[in-house]
Motif scaffolding. Sequence first.
Motif, PDB file in Angstrom:
ATOM      1  N   PHE A  10       0.797  -1.224   0.000  1.00  0.00           N
ATOM      2  CA  PHE A  10       0.000   0.000   0.000  1.00  0.00           C
ATOM      3  C   PHE A  10       0.837   1.285   0.000  1.00  0.00           C
ATOM      4  CE2 PHE A  10      -3.131  -3.054   1.497  1.00  0.00           C
ATOM      5  CZ  PHE A  10      -4.270  -2.655   0.825  1.00  0.00           C
ATOM      6  N   VAL A  36       0.085   3.599  -2.942  1.00  0.00           N
ATOM      7  CA  VAL A  36      -1.212   4.266  -2.823  1.00  0.00           C
ATOM      8  C   VAL A  36      -1.122   5.433  -1.844  1.00  0.00           C
ATOM      9  CG1 VAL A  36      -3.638   3.978  -2.204  1.00  0.00           C
ATOM     10  CG2 VAL A  36      -2.411   2.117  -3.325  1.00  0.00           C
ATOM     11  N   THR A  56     -10.637   9.919   1.272  1.00  0.00           N
ATOM     12  CA  THR A  56      -9.770   8.966   0.562  1.00  0.00           C
ATOM     13  C   THR A  56      -9.294   7.858   1.487  1.00  0.00           C
ATOM     14  OG1 THR A  56      -7.866  10.427   0.985  1.00  0.00           O
ATOM     15  CG2 THR A  56      -8.978  10.642  -1.154  1.00  0.00           C
ATOM     16  N   VAL A  90      -9.860   3.681   0.903  1.00  0.00           N
ATOM     17  CA  VAL A  90      -8.763   2.707   0.887  1.00  0.00           C
ATOM     18  C   VAL A  90      -8.873   1.750   2.068  1.00  0.00           C
ATOM     19  CG1 VAL A  90      -6.262   2.424   0.982  1.00  0.00           C
ATOM     20  CG2 VAL A  90      -7.246   4.295  -0.338  1.00  0.00           C
ATOM     21  N   LEU A 137      -1.523   9.450  -3.147  1.00  0.00           N
ATOM     22  CA  LEU A 137      -2.568  10.348  -2.660  1.00  0.00           C
ATOM     23  C   LEU A 137      -1.973  11.615  -2.065  1.00  0.00           C
ATOM     24  CD1 LEU A 137      -5.010   7.758  -1.048  1.00  0.00           C
ATOM     25  CD2 LEU A 137      -5.466   9.222  -3.022  1.00  0.00           C
TER      26      LEU A 137
END
Length: 340
Positions: free
Chosen positions: A211, A214, A262, A266, A218
Motif C-alpha cells: 500500500f 497508494v 480517501t 482505501v 494520494l
Amino acid sequence: MTASHATERILNDPVALHVRREITALSPDWSVGEALDHMRRTPPPGRVIYFYVTDSDGRLVGVVPTRRLLFAPPETRVADVMIRHVVTIPEAATVLEACEFFTLHRFLAFPVVDADRKFIGMIDVELYTGELAGELGADDPNGAAAARVGDDVFEIIGVHLTAAAQANPGRAFWGRFPWLLCNIAGGLVAAGLASFYDDVLTWKGAVLSLFIPVVLALSESVAIQSVTLTVGRFRAGTGDRKRQLRSALTEGATGALLGASTAGVVALVAAIWLRDAAVASVLFGAIGAGVAVSTVVGFAVPTLLHQFRLNPQVAAGPISLASADMLTLLIYFNLARTVL
C-alpha cells in the motif's frame, strides 16, 4: 473590448507614447551646487526619482540618484557622483518591454533613448499600473476595468518573462535542475527512513509495502493540487496576507475532508480484501493524516517561496512533493509500529 484585450493593446503601444519629456537634464561639468541651483530655477514637473546627465550633444552619459545629489558636497562635479552604467530603454520598445524592465531590474524609473543614445525622456513605475489603469478606466464609470488591469498586466508580463526564460535551453536547465535535486534528496531520505523501520516492514511487511504506492500517490496528488491553486492565486494578484490566511484555513479544512474521504475508501477496500482491522486502521490514519499534511505543505511551500522572491512555479512542485513523501512515510511507519 474587454479589459484583457485593452491591456494587450496598450502593452503593444510604442513606449514613446508614454514618455515624460519635460525632464531637465544635468551637465557632467556642473558642480553639485550649480546643478541644485539650476533645478531650483527650473524645477521639473512631477516627482523626481533620478537626475539624468547628458553631454553637449544631448546623449545620455549618466544618472544621479536623488539622495546622492542632495548629500554630495556642493563643489563636487556631477561627473564624479553620477553612475555611468545606465540601463536604458530604446525608443522603439513597446510598453510591454518597458514593463518587463521594471520586473527584471526593479528600478523606479528608466531613461528612454533613441538609436544615437540621445536622451528622449523617462518613464517611471507609474507606467507599470497607474497610467495603464487610468487609460483603461477612462471610459468605465464604475472603474471595473481599472481595478482589473493590474492583474492583467502582471499575468501578461509574467507569461512573457517565463516564456523568454524557457526559450533558452541553458537557462531553462539551470532554472529547473537544482529543484529536481529536491526529488532525488527526498527519495534518498525516504529510502533511509525505510531502513530505520525494517522491523515494521518485516512484520506484515508484504501487506504494508503493497500500500506504500497508494499512500504516497494520494499525498503527492493533493500536494501538487495545492501548489497549483496557490501559484494561481499569486498570478491572479490575490495573494495579500488576509487572503493568504483565509486560503490557509480553507486548504487545511479541504485537506482534512480529502484525507478522511480517501482514507475511508482505501481502508474499506483493505478491510474487505485482507480481513485485517489493524492494517485497515493504519491505512485510514496514515492516509488521512498524510493527505491533510500534504495539503498544508502544498500551500506553505509556494507561499514561502513567493515571500523570498523565488519563482514558485518552478521550485514549489519538487520541494512540496519531496516534503509530502517524507512526512507521509514518517506518519505511515510510526503509526504502523504503534498499532501493529
